[in-house]
Scaffold this active site. Structure first.
Site, PDB file in Angstrom:
ATOM      1  CE  LYS A 117      12.022 -29.046 -18.787  1.00  0.00           C
ATOM      2  NZ  LYS A 117      11.011 -28.023 -18.727  1.00  0.00           N
ATOM      3  CB  CYS A 443     -34.567 -23.118 -15.322  1.00  0.00           C
ATOM      4  SG  CYS A 443     -33.804 -24.254 -16.502  1.00  0.00           S
TER       5      CYS A 443
HETATM    6  S1  IVH Z   1      17.068 -27.540 -12.936  1.00  0.00           S
HETATM    7  C1  IVH Z   1      20.297 -24.933 -15.404  1.00  0.00           C
HETATM    8  N1  IVH Z   1      15.122 -29.094 -12.296  1.00  0.00           N
HETATM    9  O1  IVH Z   1      12.886 -26.419 -16.708  1.00  0.00           O
HETATM   10  C2  IVH Z   1      18.865 -25.122 -15.238  1.00  0.00           C
HETATM   11  N2  IVH Z   1      14.659 -27.342 -13.840  1.00  0.00           N
HETATM   12  O2  IVH Z   1      14.091 -25.806 -19.401  1.00  0.00           O
HETATM   13  C3  IVH Z   1      18.577 -25.750 -13.949  1.00  0.00           C
HETATM   14  N3  IVH Z   1      12.311 -27.257 -14.569  1.00  0.00           N
HETATM   15  O3  IVH Z   1      13.656 -23.053 -16.340  1.00  0.00           O
HETATM   16  C4  IVH Z   1      17.158 -26.112 -13.858  1.00  0.00           C
HETATM   17  N4  IVH Z   1      11.624 -28.963 -13.381  1.00  0.00           N
HETATM   18  O4  IVH Z   1      11.768 -23.964 -14.951  1.00  0.00           O
HETATM   19  C5  IVH Z   1      15.485 -28.038 -13.036  1.00  0.00           C
HETATM   20  N5  IVH Z   1      13.507 -30.581 -11.595  1.00  0.00           N
HETATM   21  C6  IVH Z   1      13.854 -29.521 -12.315  1.00  0.00           C
HETATM   22  C7  IVH Z   1      12.940 -28.816 -13.143  1.00  0.00           C
HETATM   23  C8  IVH Z   1      13.387 -27.728 -13.897  1.00  0.00           C
HETATM   24  C9  IVH Z   1      11.273 -28.023 -14.230  1.00  0.00           C
HETATM   25  C10 IVH Z   1      12.234 -26.146 -15.524  1.00  0.00           C
HETATM   26  C11 IVH Z   1      12.832 -24.870 -15.032  1.00  0.00           C
HETATM   27  C12 IVH Z   1      13.777 -24.412 -16.089  1.00  0.00           C
HETATM   28  C13 IVH Z   1      13.349 -25.220 -17.254  1.00  0.00           C
HETATM   29  C14 IVH Z   1      14.513 -25.453 -18.156  1.00  0.00           C
END
Ligand code: IVH
Length: 681
Positions: A117, A443
């Protein structure tokens, strides 16, 4: 000029500059050339220097980096950008799978596609017939802001998809990030420019994307990873795995998927079958988290099959087929034992908290910068306080908050001293800067830090002359200025404590080796304010020799790409100092031989010199930018095709100009051909 005349002229110039700012930044319709703009700006700077009391807070000179405009265009996402259900525990990963199994009435292990993430900014890229047309922030999920101008500066984001048959429409989502190293670099630069630092890479990325002047985004190395599909036409992958493979083939940046049972730093995505494998994955990613180049705050688990995703559907704003398992933040509690003040190369006084050693994410931290007085006041940090610390960007120790209930009764608020702690001269704070500075160029702290900068890796790169040795040589008065480094003798070095024959020879050899250097390294190493590595390269490419650089005039500097009035003023001020001039000449005398790097200079011929170009048709980037690219490569740009035209750059739907060029036998280049030719230079 009388003061009254100057006042009227400053007002007139300011109004004129504001008008052109608006034409350039907001309306995309500049009426004057960059050079003419810089001339106006230069005149204003000169007048304000002569009458500093007439400089107003809202003067264009006080607003470097482009005007802050109110807004980006609001755009609707064709498919809403959903959010994810979050958990913080492994148990819930098991529950997540069980819920899915109940819903589909099948208790065999589910195949999941797992990825990190990313802790950045969510973005949707819209490709129409393979051409990037928009880049929209998440916004409220249905309405975002079009930040195309900034996103198109990201090198890994293709302006045009590769492959012969792109889908007619592809909305692809991903995360825009700044790597930890780049975040550190940006904060260093901010510090040097007296700007407040960004708290973490995510904030820095968000701040960069929201800049209205796309040159800022261009100068920062944004990255992107794509991970989900929005609206599309003519694009039907069967699974997340297949989807990402397709993206990769089209040239879009995706995280590689590990093929083995363990992830690697380069392939952080993985297919896991069943919740137990997902839990293993979660643990593995958490283990390597702090070693990654970018920040992540958990993992995202998606049902791999798109067919299954569809049948699972969504609840409210989150899909049932995906969820995030977050890591608990890496924070710790410690005590501030002291607050000391350090003096940097630019004279900036930086308060630093000295803390009882504490481990955060496996690294022991003892120091944290408190940046400046504003920051100390905002957090109300005092000596003796118990504080919560973390590592911003997983690297920089930072005080997050103070546990006020644990504060000793006797504690007193901290104030930066009125004098420089290193030389005792009064410290000075510009009204628009958050930083207090020592302005004494002699300095000792400023001198030692300047010497450390001079020998640093991206400057003269004298790796055997580290920070400790610089301090020793400085204290012994063996090195007081840059050129002294090259006058060190064997006896000077060997007489130091802990210095053997071998290390002495190594040190002298590394100093001698640094004489064969590149001009941009020398210019950067001189430590002129606002002259970072990139600016030093621009200067070196243009001036080519030390001599020419030392004679640089204000007009020449202002005419260079990416060099504005602020840098110009700083460089001309340095060049006007006899001490600066003689020190640089002394460096040449002691044997420095800086070579100019290859590049396109305004005065030298280049591959496109004496060639005239006309640009027509629809191209992946705005026409004025294509024209700028050509000019930067030394070519001239005209508006109509004639026998004198050397090349017509033709995009899609090129009409009469293309016909005329063909009739006259003028060469016609496609966008790809132009890029190839420019990159060959
Ligand atoms: S998939 C239906 N994959 O997390 C949502 N999101 O809390 C599909 N994010 O707004 C998102 N890494 O900005 C996905 N590998 C990843 C991600 C990711 C970060 C963020 C993204 C999203 C938020 C959701």
């Amino acid at each position: 000029m009388t003061k009254n005349d100057a006042k009227a002229e400053i007002k007139r110039l300011s109004q004129e500059i504001r008008k052109h700012d608006k034409l350039y930044h907001t309306l995309d319709q500049p009426e004057i050339s960059d050079y003419e703009y810089d001339q106006l700006f230069g005149r204003l700077v000169a007048l304000e220097n002569e009458f500093p009391e007439l400089t107003t807070q809202d003067s264009p000179t006080q607003n470097v980096g482009g005007p802050i405009l109110d807004q980006f265009k609001k755009v609707q996402h064709k498919e809403p950008m959903l959010s994810l259900q979050n958990t913080y525990s492994a148990d819930e990963i098991v529950e997540f799978e069980e819920k899915i199994q109940r819903q589909i009435n099948d208790d065999s292990p589910v195949q999941f596609f797992c990825s990190p993430k990313y802790d950045g900014v969510a973005m949707e890229l819209v490709y129409v017939d393979g051409i990037l047309e928009r880049a929209i922030t998440r916004g409220d999920g249905s309405l975002g802001e079009d930040v195309f101008n900034n996103i198109k500066t990201i090198a890994s984001v293709p302006k045009k998809l590769t492959g012969s048959k792109p889908p007619p429409r592809l909305d692809v989502r991903g995360e825009v990030l700044l790597f930890k190293q780049e975040f550190l670099r940006i904060n260093d630069a901010n510090d040097e420019n007296g700007l407040p630092p960004f708290a973490n890479p995510r904030n820095a990325a968000a701040g960069t994307i929201r800049q209205l002047d796309s040159r800022v985004a261009k100068s920062r190395n944004l990255q992107m990873f794509c991970y989900s599909l929005g609206f599309s036409e003519g694009f039907d992958p069967e699974s997340q795995f297949e989807f990402e493979e397709h993206l990769s083939k089209m040239g879009l940046p995706v995280m590689p998927c590990s093929s083995g049972s363990e992830v690697s730093q380069k392939a952080l995505s993985q297919i896991c079958t069943g919740s137990q494998q997902v839990i293993e994955y979660y643990k593995n990613i958490e283990k390597i988290r702090s070693r990654l180049d970018f920040e992540i705050d958990g993992i995202v688990v998606k049902v791999n099959s798109f067919r299954l995703q569809k049948s699972l559907g969504k609840i409210a704003r989150s899909p049932r087929w995906a969820f995030a398992a977050k890591f608990t933040p890496e924070q710790a509690q410690t005590i501030i034992e002291d607050i000391v003040v350090q003096v940097g190369r630019t004279g900036a006084l930086t308060p630093v908290a000295i803390m009882a050693p504490v481990s955060v994410g496996g690294v022991t931290i003892t120091h944290a910068t408190l940046h400046n007085q504003d920051e100390i006041d905002r957090k109300d940090v005092r000596k003796g306080d118990t504080v919560i610390v973390h590592r911003a960007g997983d690297v920089i120790p930072e005080v997050l908050s103070v546990l006020k209930e644990k504060r000793p009764k006797s504690s007193k608020a901290f104030s930066l001293p009125a004098q420089c702690p290193a030389c005792g001269e009064p410290a000075h704070q510009e009204p628009d800067e958050a930083v207090k500075r020592c302005q004494n160029s002699l300095c000792p702290a400023v001198m030692v830090e300047s010497l450390k900068h001079f020998v640093s890796r991206n400057a003269l790169n004298i790796d055997k002359l580290g920070a400790r040795l610089i301090e020793v040589f400085f204290d012994k008065k063996l090195i007081q200025k840059f050129s002294d480094i090259y006058k060190l003798k064997y006896e000077d070095v060997i007489s130091l404590e802990r210095q053997g024959e071998k290390s002495t020879t190594n040190l002298l050899e590394s100093i001698a080796a640094s004489k064969e250097t590149e001009l941009h390294r020398l210019i950067y190493g001189l430590g002129i304010r606002f002259v970072g590595e990139q600016t030093a390269r621009t200067l070196a490419q243009y001036f080519k020799t030390v001599d020419a650089f030392l004679k640089a005039s204000e007009e020449e500097l202002l005419a260079l790409p990416d060099i504005g009035p602020r840098v110009t003023k700083s460089v001309t001020t340095a060049l006007a100092q006899p001490r600066f001039q003689s020190e640089v000449r002394e460096l040449i005398k002691v044997g420095l031989r800086p070579k100019a790097i290859k590049g396109v200079s305004a005065s030298q011929s280049s591959k496109f010199a004496n060639m005239s170009f006309v640009v027509t048709g629809t191209l992946p980037i705005p026409r004025n930018e294509v024209q700028d690219m050509i000019r930067q490569a030394g070519g001239q740009v005209g508006s109509s095709v004639s026998k004198k035209t050397s090349v017509l750059v033709a995009g899609d739907k090129a009409g009469s100009k293309l016909e005329k060029a063909e009739k006259l036998g003028v060469s016609v280049w496609s966008w790809d051909e132009l890029q190839k030719q420019i990159n060959d230079i």
